[in-house]
Design an enzyme around this catalytic site. Structure first.
Site, PDB file in Angstrom:
ATOM      1  N   GLU A   1       0.846  -0.594  -0.107  1.00  0.00           N
ATOM      2  CA  GLU A   1      -0.052  -0.079   0.086  1.00  0.00           C
ATOM      3  C   GLU A   1       0.984   0.967  -0.058  1.00  0.00           C
ATOM      4  OE1 GLU A   1      -2.649   1.918   3.513  1.00  0.00           O
ATOM      5  OE2 GLU A   1      -3.064   0.578   3.087  1.00  0.00           O
TER       6      GLU A   1
ATOM      7  N   ARG B   1       1.390  10.027   1.409  1.00  0.00           N
ATOM      8  CA  ARG B   1       1.717  10.812   2.216  1.00  0.00           C
ATOM      9  C   ARG B   1       2.763  12.457   1.537  1.00  0.00           C
ATOM     10  NH1 ARG B   1       1.414   6.500   7.906  1.00  0.00           N
ATOM     11  NH2 ARG B   1      -0.766   6.263   7.240  1.00  0.00           N
TER      12      ARG B   1
ATOM     13  N   LYS C   1     -11.094  -1.496   6.244  1.00  0.00           N
ATOM     14  CA  LYS C   1     -10.688  -1.154   7.074  1.00  0.00           C
ATOM     15  C   LYS C   1     -10.517  -0.811   8.702  1.00  0.00           C
ATOM     16  CE  LYS C   1      -5.946   1.596   7.343  1.00  0.00           C
ATOM     17  NZ  LYS C   1      -5.438   3.178   6.647  1.00  0.00           N
TER      18      LYS C   1
END
Length: 216
Positions: A46, A50, A134
Site C-alpha cells: 500500500e 503522504r 480497514k
C-alpha cells in the site's frame, strides 16, 4: 470488489496476510523497498499518499516490479481516488469512510478498504455494500477485543486492521477469522531505508510471514 483483484488478493493473503505501507519521496527508493519486501515473500503493498511524490512512487513500483499487487492508501477524497485509479492502483485504502469514495470505487469495480473504527461506521460500510473494510487505528480503536465484538455482530464483514500493528501483536490479530490481512509500517522502518539496509526489510518480511504461519 473487483473480482479479479479480489481473487488475486485472496491468493496472496493465504500465504502472506500482511500489507506493508510504503511512504516514499523517491521512486527509486520505493522500488528498492518493494523489491526487498518481495524477496521476503510479501507481494501486496500500500503506497500511502503522504508525500508530494507518492503518485510518482506508486507509478514506478507498478512499472518496474512484477507480481506485486499495488494499492494506494491515505486516499482522502474523490479527487485522490480518481488520481490513483488513473495511475494504475489496484486497490484503494482510506483512513475513514467517505460515501462518495466508496461509491466511486464500487461503480468502477475498484477494490476498496474504507476506514472504520466504530460500530456505526462498520454498519454504514455494510449498508453501502462493502464487505471488507480497514480497521483504523487498530490499536487505539480497541484492538483485538473490539474486532471480536464487531465480528459477532457483523458476521459477513472482513477487516484489515492497520495502525499499531507490529510483530509483537500480529499473531493476535491474524488469529481472528474475520481478519483478512494486517497492514503496517513496521516492515518498512525509515532508519533502514535511509541507511539503504534493504536486507533488514527482507528480514522483517520473512519474520512476519513466519508469524502468520503459526496462526494460519
Amino acid at each position: 470488489m473487483s473480482q479479479q483483484v479480489e481473487t488475486a488478493l485472496n491468493e496472496k493473503f493465504r500465504s502472506a496476510p500482511i500489507v506493508p505501507l510504503i511512504e516514499a519521496s523517491d521512486p527509486n527508493v520505493a522500488v528498492k523497498t518493494v523489491n526487498a519486501l518481495q524477496e521476503g515473500g510479501l507481494e501486496v503493498v500500500e503506497v500511502v499518499l503522504r508525500t508530494d511524490a507518492a503518485l510518482e512512487c506508486m507509478s514506478a513500483i507498478i512499472k518496474e516490479t512484477s507480481g506485486v499487487i499495488v494499492g494506494a492508501g491515505t486516499v482522502l477524497n474523490l479527487d485522490h481516488a480518481k488520481s490513483v485509479t488513473d495511475r494504475g492502483a489496484q486497490f484503494i485504502v482510506s483512513p475513514g469512510l467517505v460515501d462518495e469514495v466508496a461509491q466511486y470505487c464500487m461503480q468502477n469495480d475498484m477494490t476498496f478498504f474504507g476506514g472504520t473504527m466504530t460500530a456505526g461506521e462498520v454498519q454504514r460500510a455494510y449498508a453501502l455494500g462493502l464487505r471488507s473494510v480497514k480497521f483504523f487505528p487498530a490499536k487505539l480503536a480497541g484492538g483485538v477485543p473490539m474486532l471480536k465484538a464487531f465480528s459477532s455482530v457483523f458476521r459477513d464483514m472482513r477487516f484489515m486492521p492497520t495502525g499499531g500493528v507490529s510483530a509483537e501483536n500480529l499473531s493476535e490479530f491474524l488469529a481472528l477469522p474475520s481478519v483478512i490481512a494486517c497492514g503496517g509500517s513496521w516492515l518498512t522502518p525509515p532508519s533502514a531505508i535511509e541507511a539503504g539496509n534493504y536486507a533488514e526489510i527482507t528480514k522483517l518480511a520473512r519474520e512476519a510471514i513466519d508469524i502468520a504461519r503459526t496462526v494460519r
